[in-house]
Design a protein around this motif. Structure first.
Motif, PDB file in Angstrom:
ATOM      1  N   GLY A  25     -16.961  26.092 -11.459  1.00  0.00           N
ATOM      2  CA  GLY A  25     -17.193  26.911 -10.274  1.00  0.00           C
ATOM      3  C   GLY A  25     -16.753  28.346 -10.448  1.00  0.00           C
ATOM      4  N   TRP A  26     -17.145  29.161  -9.502  1.00  0.00           N
ATOM      5  CA  TRP A  26     -16.692  30.548  -9.450  1.00  0.00           C
ATOM      6  C   TRP A  26     -15.187  30.587  -9.171  1.00  0.00           C
ATOM      7  CZ3 TRP A  26     -20.568  33.662  -5.872  1.00  0.00           C
ATOM      8  CH2 TRP A  26     -21.820  33.730  -6.509  1.00  0.00           C
ATOM      9  N   LEU A  27     -14.625  31.758  -9.330  1.00  0.00           N
ATOM     10  CA  LEU A  27     -13.249  32.013  -8.913  1.00  0.00           C
ATOM     11  C   LEU A  27     -13.183  31.966  -7.385  1.00  0.00           C
ATOM     12  CD1 LEU A  27     -10.428  33.144  -9.977  1.00  0.00           C
ATOM     13  CD2 LEU A  27     -11.313  35.386  -9.319  1.00  0.00           C
ATOM     14  N   GLY A  28     -12.083  31.433  -6.849  1.00  0.00           N
ATOM     15  CA  GLY A  28     -11.916  31.512  -5.403  1.00  0.00           C
ATOM     16  C   GLY A  28     -11.829  30.184  -4.689  1.00  0.00           C
ATOM     17  N   GLY A  29     -11.395  29.113  -5.377  1.00  0.00           N
ATOM     18  CA  GLY A  29     -11.234  27.816  -4.734  1.00  0.00           C
ATOM     19  C   GLY A  29     -12.359  26.846  -5.011  1.00  0.00           C
ATOM     20  N   TYR A  30     -13.401  27.296  -5.693  1.00  0.00           N
ATOM     21  CA  TYR A  30     -14.559  26.441  -5.953  1.00  0.00           C
ATOM     22  C   TYR A  30     -14.234  25.289  -6.909  1.00  0.00           C
ATOM     23  CZ  TYR A  30     -17.196  30.155  -3.686  1.00  0.00           C
ATOM     24  OH  TYR A  30     -17.658  31.077  -2.774  1.00  0.00           O
ATOM     25  N   ASN A  31     -13.407  25.540  -7.907  1.00  0.00           N
ATOM     26  CA  ASN A  31     -13.102  24.482  -8.868  1.00  0.00           C
ATOM     27  C   ASN A  31     -12.210  23.407  -8.261  1.00  0.00           C
ATOM     28  OD1 ASN A  31     -14.406  25.262 -11.528  1.00  0.00           O
ATOM     29  ND2 ASN A  31     -13.408  27.178 -10.926  1.00  0.00           N
ATOM     30  N   PHE A  32     -11.335  23.806  -7.349  1.00  0.00           N
ATOM     31  CA  PHE A  32     -10.566  22.784  -6.636  1.00  0.00           C
ATOM     32  C   PHE A  32     -11.494  21.950  -5.767  1.00  0.00           C
ATOM     33  CE2 PHE A  32      -6.375  25.120  -7.188  1.00  0.00           C
ATOM     34  CZ  PHE A  32      -5.830  24.118  -7.966  1.00  0.00           C
ATOM     35  N   GLN A  33     -12.462  22.586  -5.110  1.00  0.00           N
ATOM     36  CA  GLN A  33     -13.378  21.811  -4.277  1.00  0.00           C
ATOM     37  C   GLN A  33     -14.169  20.816  -5.112  1.00  0.00           C
ATOM     38  OE1 GLN A  33     -13.498  21.670  -0.907  1.00  0.00           O
ATOM     39  NE2 GLN A  33     -14.817  19.907  -1.309  1.00  0.00           N
ATOM     40  N   TRP A  34     -14.558  21.228  -6.324  1.00  0.00           N
ATOM     41  CA  TRP A  34     -15.245  20.276  -7.200  1.00  0.00           C
ATOM     42  C   TRP A  34     -14.323  19.103  -7.552  1.00  0.00           C
ATOM     43  CZ3 TRP A  34     -19.199  17.824  -8.573  1.00  0.00           C
ATOM     44  CH2 TRP A  34     -19.259  17.124  -9.777  1.00  0.00           C
ATOM     45  N   ALA A  35     -13.046  19.388  -7.777  1.00  0.00           N
ATOM     46  CA  ALA A  35     -12.085  18.320  -8.060  1.00  0.00           C
ATOM     47  C   ALA A  35     -12.000  17.352  -6.877  1.00  0.00           C
ATOM     48  CB  ALA A  35     -10.709  18.902  -8.359  1.00  0.00           C
ATOM     49  N   TRP A  36     -11.895  17.883  -5.662  1.00  0.00           N
ATOM     50  CA  TRP A  36     -11.804  17.012  -4.472  1.00  0.00           C
ATOM     51  C   TRP A  36     -13.096  16.202  -4.329  1.00  0.00           C
ATOM     52  CZ3 TRP A  36      -7.232  18.335  -4.946  1.00  0.00           C
ATOM     53  CH2 TRP A  36      -6.692  19.594  -4.677  1.00  0.00           C
ATOM     54  N   SER A  37     -14.231  16.868  -4.414  1.00  0.00           N
ATOM     55  CA  SER A  37     -15.512  16.204  -4.166  1.00  0.00           C
ATOM     56  C   SER A  37     -15.825  15.146  -5.215  1.00  0.00           C
ATOM     57  CB  SER A  37     -16.642  17.239  -4.133  1.00  0.00           C
ATOM     58  OG  SER A  37     -16.460  18.167  -3.069  1.00  0.00           O
ATOM     59  N   SER A  38     -15.630  15.474  -6.494  1.00  0.00           N
ATOM     60  CA  SER A  38     -15.923  14.497  -7.545  1.00  0.00           C
ATOM     61  C   SER A  38     -14.913  13.351  -7.527  1.00  0.00           C
ATOM     62  CB  SER A  38     -15.951  15.180  -8.920  1.00  0.00           C
ATOM     63  OG  SER A  38     -14.700  15.776  -9.237  1.00  0.00           O
ATOM     64  N   GLY A  39     -13.657  13.664  -7.181  1.00  0.00           N
ATOM     65  CA  GLY A  39     -12.643  12.620  -7.086  1.00  0.00           C
ATOM     66  C   GLY A  39     -12.943  11.625  -5.982  1.00  0.00           C
ATOM     67  N   VAL A  40     -13.372  12.134  -4.834  1.00  0.00           N
ATOM     68  CA  VAL A  40     -13.737  11.250  -3.720  1.00  0.00           C
ATOM     69  C   VAL A  40     -14.972  10.422  -4.082  1.00  0.00           C
ATOM     70  CG1 VAL A  40     -14.642  11.214  -1.370  1.00  0.00           C
ATOM     71  CG2 VAL A  40     -12.693  12.660  -1.918  1.00  0.00           C
ATOM     72  N   ALA A  41     -15.951  11.056  -4.726  1.00  0.00           N
ATOM     73  CA  ALA A  41     -17.170  10.335  -5.098  1.00  0.00           C
ATOM     74  C   ALA A  41     -16.841   9.139  -5.990  1.00  0.00           C
ATOM     75  CB  ALA A  41     -18.142  11.273  -5.810  1.00  0.00           C
ATOM     76  N   ALA A  42     -15.999   9.362  -6.998  1.00  0.00           N
ATOM     77  CA  ALA A  42     -15.629   8.264  -7.888  1.00  0.00           C
ATOM     78  C   ALA A  42     -14.790   7.222  -7.169  1.00  0.00           C
ATOM     79  CB  ALA A  42     -14.868   8.814  -9.097  1.00  0.00           C
ATOM     80  N   GLY A  43     -13.819   7.683  -6.384  1.00  0.00           N
ATOM     81  CA  GLY A  43     -12.945   6.755  -5.671  1.00  0.00           C
ATOM     82  C   GLY A  43     -13.702   5.848  -4.719  1.00  0.00           C
ATOM     83  N   GLN A  44     -14.606   6.425  -3.958  1.00  0.00           N
ATOM     84  CA  GLN A  44     -15.377   5.635  -3.002  1.00  0.00           C
ATOM     85  C   GLN A  44     -16.316   4.664  -3.712  1.00  0.00           C
ATOM     86  OE1 GLN A  44     -17.213   8.533  -0.395  1.00  0.00           O
ATOM     87  NE2 GLN A  44     -15.372   8.712   0.870  1.00  0.00           N
ATOM     88  N   ALA A  45     -16.883   5.096  -4.840  1.00  0.00           N
ATOM     89  CA  ALA A  45     -17.751   4.222  -5.609  1.00  0.00           C
ATOM     90  C   ALA A  45     -16.985   3.022  -6.147  1.00  0.00           C
ATOM     91  CB  ALA A  45     -18.400   4.996  -6.749  1.00  0.00           C
ATOM     92  N   ILE A  46     -15.751   3.266  -6.588  1.00  0.00           N
ATOM     93  CA  ILE A  46     -14.909   2.180  -7.116  1.00  0.00           C
ATOM     94  C   ILE A  46     -14.625   1.158  -6.010  1.00  0.00           C
ATOM     95  CG2 ILE A  46     -12.567   1.651  -7.897  1.00  0.00           C
ATOM     96  CD1 ILE A  46     -12.756   4.302  -9.541  1.00  0.00           C
ATOM     97  N   VAL A  47     -14.304   1.639  -4.822  1.00  0.00           N
ATOM     98  CA  VAL A  47     -14.024   0.730  -3.698  1.00  0.00           C
ATOM     99  C   VAL A  47     -15.253  -0.128  -3.384  1.00  0.00           C
ATOM    100  CG1 VAL A  47     -13.571   0.634  -1.226  1.00  0.00           C
ATOM    101  CG2 VAL A  47     -12.209   2.124  -2.666  1.00  0.00           C
ATOM    102  N   GLN A  48     -16.423   0.493  -3.419  1.00  0.00           N
ATOM    103  CA  GLN A  48     -17.652  -0.202  -3.061  1.00  0.00           C
ATOM    104  C   GLN A  48     -18.052  -1.256  -4.090  1.00  0.00           C
ATOM    105  OE1 GLN A  48     -20.457   2.982  -2.445  1.00  0.00           O
ATOM    106  NE2 GLN A  48     -19.355   3.760  -0.647  1.00  0.00           N
ATOM    107  N   THR A  49     -17.571  -1.098  -5.328  1.00  0.00           N
ATOM    108  CA  THR A  49     -17.940  -2.067  -6.370  1.00  0.00           C
ATOM    109  C   THR A  49     -16.848  -3.118  -6.601  1.00  0.00           C
ATOM    110  OG1 THR A  49     -17.070  -0.591  -8.098  1.00  0.00           O
ATOM    111  CG2 THR A  49     -19.425  -0.424  -7.562  1.00  0.00           C
ATOM    112  N   THR A  50     -15.744  -2.983  -5.876  1.00  0.00           N
ATOM    113  CA  THR A  50     -14.625  -3.925  -6.053  1.00  0.00           C
ATOM    114  C   THR A  50     -14.942  -5.276  -5.402  1.00  0.00           C
ATOM    115  OG1 THR A  50     -13.021  -2.138  -6.103  1.00  0.00           O
ATOM    116  CG2 THR A  50     -12.177  -4.334  -5.621  1.00  0.00           C
TER     117      THR A  50
END
Length: 393
Positions: A368-393
């Motif tokens: 991401g660009w400078l300015g908080g974008y890379n943290f947002q990618w961390a939050w968004s991708s982390g939630v995507a993986a976490g929720q997917a794991i719960v759904q496949t458990t």
């Protein structure tokens, strides 16, 4: 020890994933404390997201890959989490959101969410090796002088990229991804100061001015900072993601000034004034002195012809420079490139080739660009993986 999910890396993405992956989750990290990049970011206040987060403000070989995760867990979702934890925040320029107090509040928030989800966190823990038998992953860990064998249904690669190696950054995620058949795109430092081998700007180190900086057709209007080794400041950090060695950059030193009009007026009203004196009213004086060694800035304003005024203005609006390098991973905020997204499911962040293997955050080819974008990618991708794991458990 048998668990459902082993997360490698207790940074922004790993902690966020752990908070969403359900119980029987273990997060490991070699560091003494989790979220170290969170702690030092934003001058210790953490620029945790950006109000203007948009897929167009991210780079990667596949410009569409990150759209799914970003749309399903947005900056507003993370801000809601921050508000629920009663963390005071403020907005700076260009939509950047920071903690009023300390960045460690974000780390503690994530630790609280992790614990609430039933996950465990092991620090000062190293991965010795990782294998897969077709059903489950087996990881051998070294912790406090003891060796632990962990079997897990899922593995999440959240160890980041190569930026800031003094904090322990390595290419571990890339090595594991390759082990399971994933390609890794070329990586290089991004959001990083640019350098000049002749240290030409050392005499004006510390001078800052608003500019429009451009590299390979992409421009940003923000501040530029001259340093002993070259150029820094938000404008330069931004274009560094679009610059490669050998490329020129263009700097418009007059983004908000009609210099030609100012000089023509001064020619009539203050004709005896030195040209450099007139320029020092719109640019830092030390910068003007530096520029006068390369540009024809001698003489009085009254002696300037229209042609020379235009020449001076054009040069200052398109100051072309060729950096010789960058400060490298040592100071780069992020790593450009990473695990190719070609064989990763954009909705779940899981490998299409190795079921149960997830890749998130800076480790993948999304920057991401400078300015908080890379943290947002961390939050968004982390939630995507976490929720997917719960759904496949």
């Amino acid at each position: 020890m048998q668990i459902n999910t082993l997360i490698l890396g207790a940074g922004a993405a790993g902690l966020m994933c752990a908070a969403n992956a359900g119980p029987s989750t273990l997060v490991i990290d070699h560091a003494k404390a989790p979220g170290e990049k969170i702690r030092i970011s934003g001058g210790g206040r953490c620029n945790f997201t950006n109000m203007h987060t948009d897929p167009g403000r991210f780079l990667g070989a596949n410009p569409h890959f990150h759209k799914s995760a970003l749309s399903r867990y947005t900056q507003w979702d993370f801000l809601d989490l921050v508000n629920r934890h009663k963390i005071a925040w403020h907005e700076k320029t260009l939509g950047q959101l920071f903690c009023d107090d300390k960045a460690t509040q974000i780390v503690e928030m994530l630790r609280t969410e992790l614990t609430r989800a039933g996950a465990q966190l092991w620090l000062q823990t190293a991965l010795a090796d990782l294998t897969h038998d077709g059903t489950r992953f087996t990881a051998h860990l070294e912790r406090e002088g003891k060796r632990h064998t962990i079997t897990a249904r899922n593995i999440v690669l959240a160890t980041g990229g190569k930026s800031i190696p003094k904090m322990g950054a390595t290419g571990l995620a890339y090595d594991i991804a390759r082990q399971f058949g994933h390609a890794v795109t070329d990586t290089r430092p991004a959001l990083v100061p640019l350098t000049f081998s002749d240290q030409r700007f050392a005499p004006i180190s510390g001078v800052a001015t608003p500019v429009v900086a451009q590299a390979n057709g992409t421009a940003f209007e923000e501040a530029l900072l001259f340093t002993h080794r070259g150029l820094s400041g938000p404008a330069v950090l931004q274009i560094s993601s679009y610059w490669s060695e050998g490329d020129t950059i263009s700097v418009n030193l007059l983004p908000a000034h009609d210099l030609a009009g100012t000089l023509r007026t001064a020619r009539q009203t203050h004709g005896k004034r030195n040209v450099t004196t007139a320029l020092a009213e719109v640019l830092p004086e030390r910068l003007v002195d530096h520029l006068s060694t390369d540009l024809p800035l001698g003489g009085n304003v009254g002696d300037l012809s229209d042609k020379r005024i235009d020449e001076i203005t054009d040069r200052l609006r398109d100051w072309t420079l060729t950096p010789t390098g960058s400060e490298g991973y040592r100071t780069a905020e992020v790593t450009l490139g990473g695990i190719s997204t070609d064989r990763i499911d954009s909705k779940t962040m899981m490998s299409r080739d190795a079921p149960g293997l997830y890749m998130i955050g800076e480790a993948v080819d999304v920057t991401g660009w400078l300015g908080g974008y890379n943290f947002q990618w961390a939050w968004s991708s982390g939630v995507a993986a976490g929720q997917a794991i719960v759904q496949t458990t």
